[in-house]
Design an enzyme around this catalytic site. Structure first.
Site, PDB file in Angstrom:
ATOM      1  N   ASP A  12       9.722 -21.954  42.824  1.00  0.00           N
ATOM      2  CA  ASP A  12       9.432 -23.092  43.102  1.00  0.00           C
ATOM      3  C   ASP A  12       8.008 -23.398  43.270  1.00  0.00           C
ATOM      4  O   ASP A  12       7.414 -22.291  43.674  1.00  0.00           O
ATOM      5  CB  ASP A  12      10.368 -23.814  44.448  1.00  0.00           C
ATOM      6  N   ASP A  33       5.673 -26.611  44.830  1.00  0.00           N
ATOM      7  CA  ASP A  33       5.712 -27.149  46.262  1.00  0.00           C
ATOM      8  C   ASP A  33       6.131 -26.698  47.430  1.00  0.00           C
ATOM      9  O   ASP A  33       7.265 -26.680  47.530  1.00  0.00           O
ATOM     10  CB  ASP A  33       5.643 -28.766  46.010  1.00  0.00           C
ATOM     11  N   ARG A  69       9.417 -42.695  45.043  1.00  0.00           N
ATOM     12  CA  ARG A  69       8.109 -42.034  45.586  1.00  0.00           C
ATOM     13  C   ARG A  69       7.230 -42.168  44.476  1.00  0.00           C
ATOM     14  O   ARG A  69       6.083 -42.528  44.656  1.00  0.00           O
ATOM     15  CB  ARG A  69       8.366 -40.725  45.892  1.00  0.00           C
ATOM     16  N   GLY A  76       9.878 -29.525  41.001  1.00  0.00           N
ATOM     17  CA  GLY A  76      10.179 -30.917  40.940  1.00  0.00           C
ATOM     18  C   GLY A  76       8.945 -31.650  41.190  1.00  0.00           C
ATOM     19  O   GLY A  76       9.179 -33.032  41.115  1.00  0.00           O
ATOM     20  N   LYS A  78      16.913 -27.368  37.543  1.00  0.00           N
ATOM     21  CA  LYS A  78      16.536 -26.143  37.939  1.00  0.00           C
ATOM     22  C   LYS A  78      17.459 -24.920  37.352  1.00  0.00           C
ATOM     23  O   LYS A  78      16.858 -23.709  37.281  1.00  0.00           O
ATOM     24  CB  LYS A  78      16.109 -26.069  39.248  1.00  0.00           C
ATOM     25  N   ASN A 119      16.633 -28.832  47.068  1.00  0.00           N
ATOM     26  CA  ASN A 119      16.665 -28.894  45.546  1.00  0.00           C
ATOM     27  C   ASN A 119      16.546 -27.559  44.732  1.00  0.00           C
ATOM     28  O   ASN A 119      16.712 -27.489  43.623  1.00  0.00           O
ATOM     29  CB  ASN A 119      15.595 -30.000  44.847  1.00  0.00           C
TER      30      ASN A 119
END
Length: 214
Positions: free
Chosen positions: A11, A13, A56, A100, A144, A170
Protein backbone atom coordinates in the site's frame (compact mmCIF):
# COMPACT_ATOMS: atom_id res chain seq x y z
CA UNK A 1 16.59 -8.67 -11.50
CA UNK A 2 17.41 -11.99 -13.22
CA UNK A 3 14.95 -14.42 -11.68
CA UNK A 4 11.85 -13.35 -9.81
CA UNK A 5 11.51 -15.47 -6.68
CA UNK A 6 8.69 -13.59 -4.97
CA UNK A 7 6.23 -10.71 -5.06
CA UNK A 8 5.80 -7.98 -2.43
CA UNK A 9 2.81 -5.69 -2.84
CA UNK A 10 2.69 -2.52 -0.79
CA UNK A 11 0.00 0.00 0.00
CA UNK A 12 1.19 3.59 -0.44
CA UNK A 13 -0.56 6.19 1.75
CA UNK A 14 0.19 5.61 5.43
CA UNK A 15 2.42 2.64 4.55
CA UNK A 16 5.12 3.46 2.00
CA UNK A 17 4.72 7.17 2.73
CA UNK A 18 3.86 8.92 5.97
CA UNK A 19 1.05 11.05 4.56
CA UNK A 20 -2.41 10.50 3.08
CA UNK A 21 -2.17 12.23 -0.29
CA UNK A 22 -5.87 12.99 -0.46
CA UNK A 23 -5.58 14.89 2.82
CA UNK A 24 -2.77 16.99 1.33
CA UNK A 25 -4.91 17.66 -1.73
CA UNK A 26 -7.72 18.61 0.63
CA UNK A 27 -5.46 21.19 2.23
CA UNK A 28 -4.89 22.74 -1.19
CA UNK A 29 -8.67 22.76 -1.74
CA UNK A 30 -9.27 24.35 1.70
CA UNK A 31 -11.27 21.38 2.96
CA UNK A 32 -8.56 19.35 4.70
CA UNK A 33 -10.50 18.79 7.92
CA UNK A 34 -13.55 17.33 6.22
CA UNK A 35 -11.48 15.11 3.92
CA UNK A 36 -9.18 13.94 6.76
CA UNK A 37 -12.18 12.87 8.81
CA UNK A 38 -13.62 10.88 5.91
CA UNK A 39 -10.20 9.31 5.24
CA UNK A 40 -9.81 8.26 8.87
CA UNK A 41 -13.28 6.71 8.96
CA UNK A 42 -12.64 4.82 5.72
CA UNK A 43 -9.28 3.48 6.91
CA UNK A 44 -10.86 2.29 10.16
CA UNK A 45 -13.49 0.41 8.14
CA UNK A 46 -16.31 2.67 9.35
CA UNK A 47 -17.26 3.84 5.84
CA UNK A 48 -17.55 2.09 2.49
CA UNK A 49 -14.26 2.81 0.72
CA UNK A 50 -15.58 3.61 -2.75
CA UNK A 51 -18.40 5.94 -1.70
CA UNK A 52 -16.07 7.68 0.77
CA UNK A 53 -13.44 8.12 -1.94
CA UNK A 54 -15.93 9.57 -4.41
CA UNK A 55 -17.14 12.03 -1.76
CA UNK A 56 -13.59 13.14 -0.94
CA UNK A 57 -12.62 13.48 -4.60
CA UNK A 58 -15.70 15.61 -5.27
CA UNK A 59 -14.32 18.17 -2.81
CA UNK A 60 -11.18 18.54 -4.96
CA UNK A 61 -13.09 19.96 -7.92
CA UNK A 62 -11.33 22.98 -9.40
CA UNK A 63 -7.79 22.20 -8.25
CA UNK A 64 -5.19 22.73 -11.02
CA UNK A 65 -3.16 19.66 -12.08
CA UNK A 66 -0.04 21.58 -11.07
CA UNK A 67 -1.01 20.73 -7.49
CA UNK A 68 0.44 17.23 -7.93
CA UNK A 69 4.01 18.49 -8.23
CA UNK A 70 3.58 20.51 -5.04
CA UNK A 71 2.05 17.57 -3.17
CA UNK A 72 4.69 15.11 -4.42
CA UNK A 73 7.42 17.38 -3.10
CA UNK A 74 5.77 17.47 0.33
CA UNK A 75 5.44 13.73 0.95
CA UNK A 76 7.94 11.67 2.93
CA UNK A 77 8.92 8.04 2.57
CA UNK A 78 8.50 5.94 5.69
CA UNK A 79 11.91 5.49 7.39
CA UNK A 80 14.10 2.96 5.56
CA UNK A 81 11.45 2.27 2.89
CA UNK A 82 13.94 2.90 0.07
CA UNK A 83 16.52 0.62 1.70
CA UNK A 84 13.92 -2.11 2.29
CA UNK A 85 12.78 -2.04 -1.35
CA UNK A 86 16.34 -2.11 -2.63
CA UNK A 87 17.26 -5.09 -0.43
CA UNK A 88 14.32 -7.27 -1.40
CA UNK A 89 14.63 -6.35 -5.09
CA UNK A 90 18.26 -7.49 -4.99
CA UNK A 91 17.02 -10.76 -3.51
CA UNK A 92 14.76 -11.42 -6.48
CA UNK A 93 11.49 -10.13 -5.04
CA UNK A 94 9.44 -7.94 -7.35
CA UNK A 95 7.88 -4.94 -5.58
CA UNK A 96 4.51 -3.58 -6.67
CA UNK A 97 2.42 -0.66 -5.41
CA UNK A 98 -1.36 -0.93 -5.15
CA UNK A 99 -2.92 2.28 -3.92
CA UNK A 100 -6.31 3.75 -3.20
CA UNK A 101 -4.52 7.04 -3.94
CA UNK A 102 -3.85 8.64 -7.29
CA UNK A 103 -1.80 7.80 -10.36
CA UNK A 104 0.04 11.16 -10.73
CA UNK A 105 1.64 10.64 -7.31
CA UNK A 106 2.00 6.85 -7.30
CA UNK A 107 3.59 6.79 -10.75
CA UNK A 108 6.23 9.33 -9.69
CA UNK A 109 6.89 7.39 -6.49
CA UNK A 110 7.24 4.12 -8.39
CA UNK A 111 9.71 5.59 -10.87
CA UNK A 112 11.78 7.14 -8.08
CA UNK A 113 12.07 3.72 -6.41
CA UNK A 114 12.71 1.61 -9.50
CA UNK A 115 9.28 -0.03 -9.31
CA UNK A 116 7.61 -1.11 -12.56
CA UNK A 117 4.32 -2.52 -11.26
CA UNK A 118 1.80 -0.07 -9.81
CA UNK A 119 -1.92 0.58 -9.77
CA UNK A 120 -3.85 3.60 -8.44
CA UNK A 121 -6.97 5.67 -9.02
CA UNK A 122 -7.23 8.10 -11.91
CA UNK A 123 -8.68 11.57 -11.37
CA UNK A 124 -10.61 13.15 -14.21
CA UNK A 125 -8.98 16.29 -15.63
CA UNK A 126 -10.48 18.83 -18.00
CA UNK A 127 -8.52 21.85 -19.25
CA UNK A 128 -5.84 21.24 -16.60
CA UNK A 129 -8.26 21.26 -13.65
CA UNK A 130 -9.71 18.42 -11.57
CA UNK A 131 -13.42 17.86 -12.21
CA UNK A 132 -14.07 16.18 -8.85
CA UNK A 133 -14.71 12.86 -10.59
CA UNK A 134 -12.80 9.60 -10.95
CA UNK A 135 -12.31 7.76 -14.24
CA UNK A 136 -11.73 4.07 -14.87
CA UNK A 137 -11.63 1.29 -12.32
CA UNK A 138 -11.73 2.24 -8.64
CA UNK A 139 -8.95 0.62 -6.58
CA UNK A 140 -11.34 -0.84 -4.03
CA UNK A 141 -10.39 -3.50 -1.44
CA UNK A 142 -11.59 -6.16 -3.89
CA UNK A 143 -9.48 -4.69 -6.72
CA UNK A 144 -6.40 -4.60 -4.48
CA UNK A 145 -6.92 -8.30 -3.82
CA UNK A 146 -7.51 -9.04 -7.52
CA UNK A 147 -4.36 -7.11 -8.51
CA UNK A 148 -2.25 -9.22 -6.18
CA UNK A 149 -3.70 -12.37 -7.74
CA UNK A 150 -3.24 -11.07 -11.29
CA UNK A 151 0.41 -10.13 -10.80
CA UNK A 152 1.11 -13.38 -8.96
CA UNK A 153 -0.29 -15.41 -11.85
CA UNK A 154 1.57 -13.35 -14.44
CA UNK A 155 4.79 -14.06 -12.57
CA UNK A 156 3.84 -17.75 -12.18
CA UNK A 157 4.39 -17.63 -8.44
CA UNK A 158 2.64 -19.76 -5.81
CA UNK A 159 0.70 -17.97 -3.10
CA UNK A 160 3.35 -18.72 -0.48
CA UNK A 161 5.86 -16.59 -2.43
CA UNK A 162 3.75 -13.45 -2.02
CA UNK A 163 3.80 -10.71 0.61
CA UNK A 164 1.33 -7.85 1.09
CA UNK A 165 1.90 -4.87 3.38
CA UNK A 166 -0.75 -2.33 4.37
CA UNK A 167 -2.23 -0.26 7.18
CA UNK A 168 -5.93 0.31 6.55
CA UNK A 169 -9.24 -1.54 6.32
CA UNK A 170 -9.08 -1.37 2.52
CA UNK A 171 -5.93 -3.54 2.62
CA UNK A 172 -7.54 -6.43 4.53
CA UNK A 173 -8.55 -8.61 1.57
CA UNK A 174 -5.16 -8.11 -0.08
CA UNK A 175 -3.28 -9.06 3.08
CA UNK A 176 -5.46 -12.15 3.61
CA UNK A 177 -4.83 -13.28 0.02
CA UNK A 178 -1.04 -13.10 0.28
CA UNK A 179 1.15 -15.90 1.55
CA UNK A 180 2.31 -13.41 4.19
CA UNK A 181 0.17 -10.42 5.11
CA UNK A 182 1.82 -7.74 7.25
CA UNK A 183 -0.16 -5.10 9.13
CA UNK A 184 2.25 -2.16 9.17
CA UNK A 185 1.56 0.50 11.83
CA UNK A 186 -1.99 -0.53 11.13
CA UNK A 187 -5.48 0.43 12.24
CA UNK A 188 -7.03 -1.83 14.88
CA UNK A 189 -9.53 -3.26 12.37
CA UNK A 190 -6.57 -4.71 10.44
CA UNK A 191 -4.54 -5.87 13.44
CA UNK A 192 -7.49 -7.90 14.72
CA UNK A 193 -7.53 -9.96 11.53
CA UNK A 194 -3.85 -10.13 10.52
CA UNK A 195 -1.49 -12.05 12.83
CA UNK A 196 1.77 -10.46 11.59
CA UNK A 197 2.24 -6.89 12.84
CA UNK A 198 5.01 -4.33 12.59
CA UNK A 199 4.21 -1.50 14.98
CA UNK A 200 7.42 0.51 14.65
CA UNK A 201 7.45 2.87 11.66
CA UNK A 202 10.66 1.51 10.19
CA UNK A 203 10.69 -0.76 7.15
CA UNK A 204 13.81 -2.60 8.27
CA UNK A 205 11.54 -4.11 10.95
CA UNK A 206 9.71 -5.90 8.12
CA UNK A 207 12.79 -7.72 6.78
CA UNK A 208 12.92 -10.52 9.37
CA UNK A 209 9.33 -11.49 8.48
CA UNK A 210 10.27 -11.89 4.81
CA UNK A 211 13.16 -14.26 5.50
CA UNK A 212 10.79 -17.07 4.54
CA UNK A 213 11.06 -16.00 0.91
CA UNK A 214 14.84 -16.26 0.79
Amino acid sequence: MSQIKGLCIMDVDGTLILEEVIDLLGREACCEEEISQLTSQAMQGELDFESSLRKRVSLLKGLPVSVFAKVFNSIHLTPNAREFISIIQKNGILVGLVSGGFTPIVERLAKSLGITHFSANQLEVKEDFLTGELVGQIISPEVKQATLEQWRKELKLPKERTVAIGDGANDLLMLKSAGLGIAFCAKEVLKKEIPHHVDKRDFLEVLPLIDCLE
